[in-house]
Design an enzyme around this catalytic site. Structure first.
Site, PDB file in Angstrom:
ATOM      1  N   ASN A   9      41.570  21.086  56.746  1.00  0.00           N
ATOM      2  CA  ASN A   9      40.290  21.331  56.082  1.00  0.00           C
ATOM      3  C   ASN A   9      39.484  20.034  56.134  1.00  0.00           C
ATOM      4  O   ASN A   9      39.745  19.101  55.384  1.00  0.00           O
ATOM      5  CB  ASN A   9      40.525  21.768  54.635  1.00  0.00           C
ATOM      6  CG  ASN A   9      39.230  21.963  53.866  1.00  0.00           C
ATOM      7  OD1 ASN A   9      38.153  22.041  54.454  1.00  0.00           O
ATOM      8  ND2 ASN A   9      39.330  22.039  52.550  1.00  0.00           N
ATOM      9  N   LYS A  11      36.471  19.562  55.268  1.00  0.00           N
ATOM     10  CA  LYS A  11      35.481  19.452  54.194  1.00  0.00           C
ATOM     11  C   LYS A  11      34.123  19.046  54.798  1.00  0.00           C
ATOM     12  O   LYS A  11      33.768  19.531  55.868  1.00  0.00           O
ATOM     13  CB  LYS A  11      35.988  18.519  53.100  1.00  0.00           C
ATOM     14  CG  LYS A  11      37.376  18.967  52.608  1.00  0.00           C
ATOM     15  CD  LYS A  11      37.871  18.222  51.407  1.00  0.00           C
ATOM     16  CE  LYS A  11      39.265  18.741  51.031  1.00  0.00           C
ATOM     17  NZ  LYS A  11      39.774  18.144  49.784  1.00  0.00           N
ATOM     18  N   HIS A  94      38.605  27.594  47.453  1.00  0.00           N
ATOM     19  CA  HIS A  94      39.103  26.213  47.322  1.00  0.00           C
ATOM     20  C   HIS A  94      38.691  25.655  45.961  1.00  0.00           C
ATOM     21  O   HIS A  94      37.629  25.986  45.435  1.00  0.00           O
ATOM     22  CB  HIS A  94      38.537  25.346  48.446  1.00  0.00           C
ATOM     23  CG  HIS A  94      39.204  24.013  48.569  1.00  0.00           C
ATOM     24  ND1 HIS A  94      38.899  22.957  47.733  1.00  0.00           N
ATOM     25  CD2 HIS A  94      40.180  23.570  49.407  1.00  0.00           C
ATOM     26  CE1 HIS A  94      39.649  21.918  48.065  1.00  0.00           C
ATOM     27  NE2 HIS A  94      40.432  22.258  49.074  1.00  0.00           N
ATOM     28  N   GLU A  96      37.463  22.943  45.092  1.00  0.00           N
ATOM     29  CA  GLU A  96      36.155  22.288  45.093  1.00  0.00           C
ATOM     30  C   GLU A  96      35.026  23.310  45.024  1.00  0.00           C
ATOM     31  O   GLU A  96      33.991  23.061  44.411  1.00  0.00           O
ATOM     32  CB  GLU A  96      36.043  21.394  46.335  1.00  0.00           C
ATOM     33  CG  GLU A  96      36.965  20.183  46.247  1.00  0.00           C
ATOM     34  CD  GLU A  96      37.286  19.550  47.586  1.00  0.00           C
ATOM     35  OE1 GLU A  96      38.086  18.602  47.588  1.00  0.00           O
ATOM     36  OE2 GLU A  96      36.759  20.000  48.629  1.00  0.00           O
ATOM     37  N   GLU A 166      47.547  24.844  46.004  1.00  0.00           N
ATOM     38  CA  GLU A 166      47.056  23.470  45.965  1.00  0.00           C
ATOM     39  C   GLU A 166      46.893  23.018  44.522  1.00  0.00           C
ATOM     40  O   GLU A 166      45.852  23.301  43.893  1.00  0.00           O
ATOM     41  CB  GLU A 166      45.705  23.364  46.680  1.00  0.00           C
ATOM     42  CG  GLU A 166      45.775  23.566  48.170  1.00  0.00           C
ATOM     43  CD  GLU A 166      44.551  22.979  48.863  1.00  0.00           C
ATOM     44  OE1 GLU A 166      44.738  22.143  49.752  1.00  0.00           O
ATOM     45  OE2 GLU A 166      43.424  23.332  48.495  1.00  0.00           O
ATOM     46  N   GLY A 172      43.641  14.930  47.288  1.00  0.00           N
ATOM     47  CA  GLY A 172      42.905  13.697  47.538  1.00  0.00           C
ATOM     48  C   GLY A 172      43.250  12.546  46.613  1.00  0.00           C
ATOM     49  O   GLY A 172      42.555  11.538  46.592  1.00  0.00           O
ATOM     50  N   SER A 212      47.672  16.187  49.318  1.00  0.00           N
ATOM     51  CA  SER A 212      48.148  14.901  49.827  1.00  0.00           C
ATOM     52  C   SER A 212      49.349  15.049  50.757  1.00  0.00           C
ATOM     53  O   SER A 212      50.305  14.275  50.701  1.00  0.00           O
ATOM     54  CB  SER A 212      48.475  13.952  48.661  1.00  0.00           C
ATOM     55  OG  SER A 212      47.322  13.697  47.881  1.00  0.00           O
TER      56      SER A 212
END
Length: 248
Positions: A9, A11, A94, A96, A166, A172, A212
């Site tokens: 991904n 992003k 996701h 985000e 996730e 991240g 990660s």
């Protein structure tokens, strides 16, 4: 036996020229893998990437889509638009998107149904926050997200849905759930699917881990009983790093 599916991904990174250069380096590095390899890129890159992966074992996915086919939805992209340029996969829900753009369990479900209506394969994200984890709510959160995401789907559609577990606190941050913790959470997701759709369907669903993931921890994660690959963020931006995960 379920195959390993490893998706990157990107992003909001890379323009078409950068994407082309990446693929020129990346494709030879993963040509012999037994895993399914997917790169999910910004809309601007997708047509170029479909062209440059033609004939390779690398598949292309989008990072989001709208649930409607057409309409007054400024800035949005429909499933039929993605399908028209050869995109095969799409990330839905996701964290985000949920956190920054008000994605809900309801819109996730609508987008999954729209993806199937356009013959796209959804990669559906679920995961708990650090606060939810510390409160002992991990199972409650991820099973509810899974149940609501899949609501109204047929068994065949569920079997063709990729779920990416996730944990939000690991995205991240450099923090990774232990392979045991990640595998246990994925088992809980699989058990929830089993309750609704039966054991055969639950055993066929691909469930990835994301958070990660790096070349140094991929083998340990992927050698567990229930982790079927990964949805990789930062480490997918460098061809050699992502290839290191794919070729774990």
């Amino acid at each position: 036996m379920r195959k390993k599916v490893i998706a990157g991904n990107w992003k909001m990174n890379k323009n078409p020229e950068e994407a082309k250069k990446y693929l020129e380096e990346f494709i030879p590095l993963v040509k012999d893998t037994s895993a399914e390899v997917i790169l999910c890129a910004p809309y601007l890159d997708l047509k170029c990437m479909v062209k440059h992966t033609n004939g390779s074992n690398v598949k292309i996915g989008a990072q989001n889509m709208h649930w409607e086919e057409t309409g007054a939805y400024t800035g949005e992209i429909s499933g039929s638009m993605l399908k028209s340029i050869g995109v095969e996969y799409v990330i839905i829900g996701h964290s985000e998107r949920r956190g920054y753009f008000a994605e809900t369990d309801e819109t996730v479900n609508k987008k999954i149904k729209a993806a199937f209506a356009n013959e796209l394969k959804p990669i559906v994200c679920v995961g708990e926050t650090l606060e939810e984890r510390e409160q002992g709510k991990t199972k409650e959160v991820i099973t509810a997200q899974t149940r609501l995401a899949l609501e109204g789907l047929t068994n065949e559609q569920v079997e063709n849905t990729i779920i990416a577990y996730e944990p939000i606190w690991a995205i991240g941050t450099g923090k990774t759930a232990t392979s045991e913790d990640a595998n246990n959470s994925i088992k809980e997701i699989r058990d929830e699917i089993c309750k609704i759709y039966g054991q055969m369907t639950s055993e066929r669903v691909i469930i990835q881990y994301g958070g990660s993931v790096k070349p140094t921890n991929a083998k340990e994660l992927f050698n567990t009983s229930d982790i079927d690959g990964a949805l990789v963020g930062g480490a997918s931006l460098k061809p050699e790093d992502f290839a290191g995960i794919v070729n774990y």
